[in-house]
Enzyme design. Structure first.
Site, short mmCIF file in Angstrom:
data_model
loop_
_atom_site.label_atom_id
_atom_site.label_comp_id
_atom_site.label_asym_id
_atom_site.label_seq_id
_atom_site.Cartn_x
_atom_site.Cartn_y
_atom_site.Cartn_z
CG ASP A 335 18.36 -22.59 -4.07
OD1 ASP A 335 19.34 -23.32 -3.88
OD2 ASP A 335 17.19 -22.99 -4.10
CG ASP A 670 22.19 24.33 -5.33
OD1 ASP A 670 23.21 23.76 -4.88
OD2 ASP A 670 21.41 24.99 -4.62
#
Length: 830
Positions: A335, A670
């Protein structure tokens, strides 16, 4: 009664009779009985989820579910080490995610204050006792209570006005309309189609009194108010951009993982006459395909970004995946009120009846504002009066004030009376709505039409208007009334525009430069919104505007953008913004927003500030780019290894790598991938939305995975040739060792060459990913030489083998850089 009153028109007497009350209000026993029957006047709120509930919710993440499934399979085949590692990763990820979201919820707990804590209520101890005005907790209000309202008060419930003097309320939180709305106790002509908020005799919880005073009777409290009704919509929103992309990638992985073990088993049984003894290897290969660290890395990236935003910019991320979605936003809907403008009018210019500039009109209007403020004893000027006095400077004191007729929302005028310049005369200065001022002026019909056309042209350019007229009656001592506002001389117009937020142009331009399209969805007049865009220096087409939007219009606009494939953010602070906040991928609300808007939002800003949104978007892209880097590198590398292992398993008389070696390789890779949570993406990556596109990822990991498999198979071919000789009995040990080393070295290269982080030329050093890749390469070379290598069934390699591996890796690096620069796969993955 609340819904009836909202849809039909009732006189004050009818309302009082229906509620079984009167102008003197309720007695204490009556109020207590009604409170027991109706409950406290508090809006229903959703409970803050507990930490255990958040932990359990995080288990529903698709990648977490995949890992849990793999852990279960590993346990079923007695691969306890693999199962333990997987379950530990799941636990760490869920703890991090639940803790981050729990901290965000606790940070918002103190912001849940909307209505005032007390209200001025008329109560009596019994029927015979005198009425007293007392401050009563808002939670104790009941239907039938009579309350008093004054400037600065928040309307504590849905009410019907009984008496009102110059009352205006700000109900932007309910309707989005930026200008205060005039209210009156009398019934004015209107139609039900205008909606309850347009009915002047009704005020609603969540609106604030700007000026004037009123006495009103409470119609509805708690869950029966219009404000509470906004929370009855579905709390569950559609899947966000992050959820959609993660689900898509997850299903791709699930398909691969479901196919891998059966393929390994069948191929080895058919070609190598190996049966269930290859099951641990097949499970290990499936685990190798899975990005086990993804939940940990995703949560760490998002939690670090959310924590940094909270510390440096006061931005609270309530839902961690929303930070990624902010980085993916390519359309921001907002807005204009309070974001692009300051919700404060500023004088544009003053015009005479001929349409030319006339500063005398501004002086007259400011004089009227000054003496109306002084003589009507209003505690504060309204927004237009403030603008007049700020623009005109010191005015009014050069006159002697005689009297004032304050603003009335029915006649839409305010009048100040000062001593006239001519002896024995007074001057009435009347200001107000142009149509109402002209009605009281002595004008020919043609002249009135001409002036109305002039006012309409100014209004069409996005300006608010104030008409000014005067009269010179003979001096008198009798008080002036609205009946004296006739036979006026029209003096001109004062025009106003909304004051721009000084930071808005730069912040809006920064958003556009980040590749984010801006849509202005406002309840204001189209011309007003268009004018704001022009004043911001925006070219036609840069920003799209939709005016006169209802809450449903905003939600439909957001849904249509999402259906068109956009990732949509919505910034709103009012009750009328709640449907759109829930419909968007990312709902954004300032800290000062109404409570229900904050509850519906995913991200809460310290203020309604576009610059803060820019910081949040950049933080989201930072996290998203690191997550995308991890996915690209891990999935392509894992896919290449799986393809190579399947092929080698069919060609070799022994398993290409033992299950323990596969898991050790995965664990090393990992651990190195954790560095991506701390990487710094390159500037080019941050200039565009970071969207995880499942199809693009599948194409990417297929292309680079095949290249990685070719490098592995080339290594296999080199080793097959080099290992022929008198030591053939030990070929499997040497093969395992050499391939283990080659796999970790290729993965280290992939980390460096496929990352989105800063290059060495762009940064000041290798960065966390560079150091992690170096450590991974060192482990690949040194682990086979260590005692742990012997435990895993590996041995050291002779120098010629390292020379051969270096040649293969050099060619692989050249091919990797060439494919990245020419294929376009790299840029399409995010």
């Amino acid at each position: 009664m609340a819904s009836d009153t909202a849809d039909q028109r009732h006189t004050p007497l009818q309302v009082l009779r229906y509620l079984d009350t009167g102008p003197r209000g309720l007695t204490d026993p009556e109020a207590a009985a009604r409170l027991a029957a109706t409950g406290e006047n508090t809006a229903p709120g959703r409970r803050t989820p507990s930490w255990p509930r958040l932990f359990l919710r995080s288990l529903r993440d698709p990648f977490t579910a995949v890992l849990l499934s793999l852990g279960l399979v590993s346990a079923l085949v007695a691969s306890w080490g693999t199962a333990a590692v997987i379950l530990a990763l799941v636990a760490v990820s869920c703890v991090l995610r639940a803790s981050g979201e729990h901290r965000a919820d606790r940070a918002l707990h103190g912001l849940r204050e909307l209505v005032g804590s007390t209200a001025c209520v008329l109560r009596r101890t019994d029927e015979e006792a005198p009425v007293r005005a007392r401050e009563t907790p808002v939670a104790d209000l009941v239907p039938g209570d009579v309350i008093r309202l004054g400037p600065g008060d928040l309307v504590p419930a849905d009410v019907r006005l009984l008496r009102a003097t110059g009352l205006t309320v700000h109900q932007a939180a309910l309707t989005g309309e930026s200008a205060p709305v005039a209210k009156a106790a009398v019934e004015l002509p209107g139609t039900p189609d205008e909606g309850p908020f347009a009915q002047p005799e009704l005020c609603f919880q969540g609106s604030g009194v700007v000026s004037g005073s009123a006495t009103a009777v409470v119609l509805a409290t708690g869950a029966r108010t219009r404000f509470a009704a906004a929370q009855e919509g579905p709390a569950r929103r559609e899947a966000s951009a992050f959820d959609r992309s993660v689900h898509g990638i997850s299903w791709v992985l699930i398909r691969f993982m479901l196919l891998t073990p059966p393929l390994v088993l069948m191929a080895n049984a058919a070609l190598r006459d190996r049966g269930l003894e290859t099951l641990p290897f097949a499970v290990a290969v499936a685990v190798g395909l899975t990005p086990e660290m993804l939940p940990v890395i995703v949560t760490t990236c998002l939690a670090r970004g959310a924590s940094l935003l909270s510390r440096t910019h006061g931005v609270v991320v309530r839902r961690l995946p929303a930070l990624h979605d902010l980085g993916a936003v390519d359309v921001l809907c907002l807005d204009k009120t309070g974001t692009l403008t300051q919700d404060r009018p500023v004088v544009e210019r003053a015009l005479g009846p001929d349409g030319r500039a006339d500063p005398e009109i501004l002086r007259l209007a400011a004089t009227a504002a000054w003496w109306t403020l002084q003589l009507a004893e209003s505690p504060a000027p309204d927004a237009l009066d403030e603008a007049l006095l700020a623009s005109a400077g010191p005015v009014g004191e050069e006159y002697d004030g005689i009297g004032a007729v304050p603003f009335d929302p029915v006649r839409r005028l305010a009048t100040a009376v000062v001593r006239g310049e001519a002896l024995g005369t007074h001057t009435l200065i009347v200001k107000g709505a142009v149509e109402d001022v002209l009605e009281r002026c002595a004008l020919a019909p043609a002249e009135r039409d001409r002036l109305l056309a002039l006012a309409e042209r100014e209004a069409e350019s996005g300006l608010r208007l104030l008409g000014v007229a005067t009269a010179e009656p003979p001096a008198r001592t009798r008080a002036y009334t609205p009946a004296d506002e006739r036979g006026l001389t029209f003096r001109g117009l004062v025009t106003f525009h909304d004051a721009l937020n000084p930071d808005a142009p730069e912040a809006l331009r920064a958003l556009l430069d980040l590749g984010i399209g801006v849509r202005i969805l406002t309840g204001d007049h189209p011309a007003t919104a268009a004018r704001v865009c022009r004043e911001l220096g925006l070219e036609p087409g840069e920003v799209r505007v939709a005016a006169r939007c209802t809450p449903q219009d905003k939600a439909r606009a957001v849904a249509a953008l999402r259906a068109a494939g956009h990732t949509v953010g919505f910034l709103g602070d009012g009750l009328n913004d709640v449907p759109a906040l829930r419909a968007a991928d990312v709902g954004i609300a300032p800290r000062a927003a109404v409570d229900v808007a904050r509850e519906a939002a995913d991200v809460v800003l310290a203020g309604k500030d576009l610059a803060a949104i820019r910081h949040a978007v950049v933080a989201g892209r930072h996290s998203g780019a690191n997550i995308a880097s991890y996915l690209r590198i891990t999935l392509s590398s894992n896919l290449g290894n799986v393809i190579a292992m399947l092929a080698a398993g069919l060609l070799l008389p022994f398993l290409p790598m033992l299950p323990a070696q596969v898991l050790a390789q995965n664990l090393c890779f990992d651990a190195a991938q954790l560095a991506f949570a701390h990487d710094r993406p390159g500037a080019a990556v941050l200039r565009r939305p970071t969207v995880l596109r499942p199809r693009a990822f599948l194409t990417f990991i297929t292309g680079f995975g095949v290249l990685n498999a070719v490098a592995d198979l080339a290594t296999f071919a080199v080793l097959a040739l080099a290992l022929r000789g008198p030591d053939a009995v030990d070929d499997d040990v040497l093969f395992h060792s050499a391939w283990f080393t080659e796999n970790l070295l290729t993965q280290a290269l992939v980390m460096l060459l496929l990352r989105t982080g800063r290059s060495l030329a762009e940064g000041r050093g290798p960065g966390p990913v560079g150091w992690a890749a170096a450590a991974l390469a060192a482990v690949g070379v040194l682990l086979p030489l260590s005692p742990l290598g012997a435990v895993l069934g590996m041995t050291g390699l002779a120098l010629p083998y390292y020379v051969l591996l270096a040649a293969v890796l050099g060619l692989y690096a050249l091919a990797l850089r060439g494919l990245r620069s020419t294929s376009g796969l790299y840029s399409c993955a995010i």
